[in-house]
Write a protein that holds these residues in place. Structure first.
Motif, PDB file in Angstrom:
ATOM      1  N   VAL A   1       0.875  -1.173   0.000  1.00  0.00           N
ATOM      2  CA  VAL A   1       0.000   0.000   0.000  1.00  0.00           C
ATOM      3  C   VAL A   1       0.910   1.221   0.000  1.00  0.00           C
ATOM      4  O   VAL A   1       1.847   1.320   0.799  1.00  0.00           O
ATOM      5  CB  VAL A   1      -0.923   0.042   1.238  1.00  0.00           C
ATOM      6  CG1 VAL A   1      -1.751   1.325   1.235  1.00  0.00           C
ATOM      7  CG2 VAL A   1      -1.834  -1.184   1.277  1.00  0.00           C
TER       8      VAL A   1
ATOM      9  N   LYS B   1       1.068   5.742  -0.796  1.00  0.00           N
ATOM     10  CA  LYS B   1       0.325   6.995  -0.928  1.00  0.00           C
ATOM     11  C   LYS B   1       0.693   7.652  -2.251  1.00  0.00           C
ATOM     12  O   LYS B   1       1.848   8.013  -2.478  1.00  0.00           O
ATOM     13  CB  LYS B   1       0.637   7.935   0.238  1.00  0.00           C
ATOM     14  CG  LYS B   1      -0.174   9.228   0.184  1.00  0.00           C
ATOM     15  CD  LYS B   1       0.015  10.055   1.446  1.00  0.00           C
ATOM     16  CE  LYS B   1       1.373  10.694   1.482  1.00  0.00           C
ATOM     17  NZ  LYS B   1       1.540  11.665   2.577  1.00  0.00           N
TER      18      LYS B   1
ATOM     19  N   ASP C   1      -4.315   9.758  -2.159  1.00  0.00           N
ATOM     20  CA  ASP C   1      -4.996   8.480  -2.366  1.00  0.00           C
ATOM     21  C   ASP C   1      -4.088   7.341  -1.909  1.00  0.00           C
ATOM     22  O   ASP C   1      -2.905   7.301  -2.270  1.00  0.00           O
ATOM     23  CB  ASP C   1      -5.328   8.270  -3.849  1.00  0.00           C
ATOM     24  CG  ASP C   1      -6.566   9.021  -4.300  1.00  0.00           C
ATOM     25  OD1 ASP C   1      -7.338   9.484  -3.437  1.00  0.00           O
ATOM     26  OD2 ASP C   1      -6.763   9.146  -5.523  1.00  0.00           O
ATOM     27  N   LEU C   2      -4.640   6.432  -1.154  1.00  0.00           N
ATOM     28  CA  LEU C   2      -3.911   5.224  -0.769  1.00  0.00           C
ATOM     29  C   LEU C   2      -4.265   4.132  -1.767  1.00  0.00           C
ATOM     30  O   LEU C   2      -5.437   3.836  -1.994  1.00  0.00           O
ATOM     31  CB  LEU C   2      -4.280   4.790   0.645  1.00  0.00           C
ATOM     32  CG  LEU C   2      -3.916   5.772   1.758  1.00  0.00           C
ATOM     33  CD1 LEU C   2      -4.396   5.254   3.101  1.00  0.00           C
ATOM     34  CD2 LEU C   2      -2.408   6.016   1.792  1.00  0.00           C
TER      35      LEU C   2
ATOM     36  N   ARG D   1      -8.062   1.216  -4.894  1.00  0.00           N
ATOM     37  CA  ARG D   1      -7.951   2.432  -4.092  1.00  0.00           C
ATOM     38  C   ARG D   1      -8.449   2.086  -2.706  1.00  0.00           C
ATOM     39  O   ARG D   1      -9.535   1.539  -2.542  1.00  0.00           O
ATOM     40  CB  ARG D   1      -8.749   3.564  -4.735  1.00  0.00           C
ATOM     41  CG  ARG D   1      -8.225   4.933  -4.341  1.00  0.00           C
ATOM     42  CD  ARG D   1      -8.687   6.053  -5.242  1.00  0.00           C
ATOM     43  NE  ARG D   1     -10.119   6.206  -5.257  1.00  0.00           N
ATOM     44  CZ  ARG D   1     -10.851   6.314  -6.356  1.00  0.00           C
ATOM     45  NH1 ARG D   1     -10.277   6.259  -7.535  1.00  0.00           N
ATOM     46  NH2 ARG D   1     -12.144   6.466  -6.304  1.00  0.00           N
ATOM     47  N   LYS D   2      -7.677   2.407  -1.667  1.00  0.00           N
ATOM     48  CA  LYS D   2      -8.010   2.005  -0.298  1.00  0.00           C
ATOM     49  C   LYS D   2      -8.784   3.065   0.460  1.00  0.00           C
ATOM     50  O   LYS D   2      -9.376   2.773   1.490  1.00  0.00           O
ATOM     51  CB  LYS D   2      -6.719   1.673   0.484  1.00  0.00           C
ATOM     52  CG  LYS D   2      -5.866   0.621  -0.164  1.00  0.00           C
ATOM     53  CD  LYS D   2      -6.526  -0.726  -0.131  1.00  0.00           C
ATOM     54  CE  LYS D   2      -5.848  -1.626   0.870  1.00  0.00           C
ATOM     55  NZ  LYS D   2      -6.452  -2.968   0.909  1.00  0.00           N
ATOM     56  N   ASN D   3      -8.743   4.299  -0.010  1.00  0.00           N
ATOM     57  CA  ASN D   3      -9.529   5.370   0.612  1.00  0.00           C
ATOM     58  C   ASN D   3     -10.226   6.147  -0.508  1.00  0.00           C
ATOM     59  O   ASN D   3      -9.950   5.930  -1.679  1.00  0.00           O
ATOM     60  CB  ASN D   3      -8.654   6.291   1.476  1.00  0.00           C
ATOM     61  CG  ASN D   3      -7.609   7.043   0.669  1.00  0.00           C
ATOM     62  OD1 ASN D   3      -7.278   6.669  -0.452  1.00  0.00           O
ATOM     63  ND2 ASN D   3      -7.066   8.100   1.232  1.00  0.00           N
ATOM     64  N   ASN D   4     -11.135   7.016  -0.135  1.00  0.00           N
ATOM     65  CA  ASN D   4     -11.886   7.798  -1.127  1.00  0.00           C
ATOM     66  C   ASN D   4     -12.515   6.899  -2.197  1.00  0.00           C
ATOM     67  O   ASN D   4     -12.606   7.274  -3.364  1.00  0.00           O
ATOM     68  CB  ASN D   4     -10.970   8.825  -1.816  1.00  0.00           C
ATOM     69  CG  ASN D   4     -10.269   9.731  -0.826  1.00  0.00           C
ATOM     70  OD1 ASN D   4     -10.865  10.159   0.161  1.00  0.00           O
ATOM     71  ND2 ASN D   4      -9.004  10.015  -1.066  1.00  0.00           N
ATOM     72  N   VAL D   5     -12.954   5.711  -1.792  1.00  0.00           N
ATOM     73  CA  VAL D   5     -13.413   4.723  -2.772  1.00  0.00           C
ATOM     74  C   VAL D   5     -14.720   5.123  -3.445  1.00  0.00           C
ATOM     75  O   VAL D   5     -15.011   4.664  -4.548  1.00  0.00           O
ATOM     76  CB  VAL D   5     -13.552   3.320  -2.139  1.00  0.00           C
ATOM     77  CG1 VAL D   5     -12.190   2.774  -1.760  1.00  0.00           C
ATOM     78  CG2 VAL D   5     -14.470   3.354  -0.929  1.00  0.00           C
ATOM     79  N   ASP D   6     -15.517   5.959  -2.800  1.00  0.00           N
ATOM     80  CA  ASP D   6     -16.792   6.361  -3.389  1.00  0.00           C
ATOM     81  C   ASP D   6     -16.701   7.637  -4.220  1.00  0.00           C
ATOM     82  O   ASP D   6     -17.673   8.052  -4.834  1.00  0.00           O
ATOM     83  CB  ASP D   6     -17.854   6.546  -2.294  1.00  0.00           C
ATOM     84  CG  ASP D   6     -18.158   5.230  -1.591  1.00  0.00           C
ATOM     85  OD1 ASP D   6     -18.119   4.188  -2.276  1.00  0.00           O
ATOM     86  OD2 ASP D   6     -18.431   5.249  -0.381  1.00  0.00           O
TER      87      ASP D   6
END
Length: 197
Positions: free
Chosen positions: A17, A19, A76-77, A109-114
């Motif tokens: 993972v 950034k 983004d992760l 993508r691990k964050n901000n997926v929506d």
């Protein structure tokens, strides 16, 4: 040198993972295409899937699995699996061994997926153009090349209706689409050739 990668086996696949920080490009060469640009991605603070620190940064090729995430934004992760490969960098007696991540798969993508994201080109030339346009101010300040052929390929991908009567960016032919008189074009070409010798 990326010591955290040095300790990993080259014949195994690992999950990481990182950034997302920015996009870039590198000049590559092969016998078939000669020199060309390859888009790249910079990840900072790369960890394995157990949360163990691996390296402070890693550049990877910006390949189709990343393109499928659409536009990436700072912070983004991104998770992915990859293999580790040793390579030589530097020149002459200053060459040293370093390590890179290759064969990228399982990208998520691990964050901000929506979050809704704009799409990006999947073909190399417009994708490199996208990278160059996105970083234009940075590259101009750093006096790095912005190849207008690549930038135009991206613009053509972005605004296809504006190019509906134009030759495709992938067309390497010399067919003239200018609408100018062929005799005038021949004279202009001869003048140009004579003055560039």
């Amino acid at each position: 040198m990326r010591n955290g990668l040095k300790d990993l086996e080259s014949n195994q696949r690992y999950t990481f993972v990182g950034k997302f920080t920015r996009l870039g490009y590198a000049e590559e060469y092969n016998d078939e295409d000669g020199y060309y640009y390859q888009p790249t991605i910079l990840f900072l603070d790369v960890h394995d899937d157990q949360g163990h620190f691996i390296t402070d940064h890693a550049w990877v090729h910006y390949t189709e699995p990343f393109v499928q995430l659409n536009e990436l934004k700072d912070g983004d992760l991104v998770g992915f699996s990859a293999q580790v490969r040793a390579y030589k960098k530097g020149a002459g007696i200053n060459k040293v061994t370093d390590y890179e991540l290759i064969e990228i798969q399982d990208v998520v993508r691990k964050n901000n997926v929506d979050a809704q994201r704009a799409g990006v080109p999947s073909e190399n030339k417009p994708l490199v153009g996208y990278v160059m346009e996105r970083n234009r101010a940075f590259y101009e300040k750093a006096q790095r090349n912005i190849d207008e052929e690549y930038a135009q390929a991206y613009d053509q991908w972005l605004h296809p209706d504006d190019y509906s009567n134009a030759t495709s960016y992938s067309d390497d032919g010399d067919d003239d689409q200018s609408g100018l008189d062929p005799e005038l074009l021949a004279k202009l070409k001869q003048f140009s050739d004579d003055n560039l010798k």
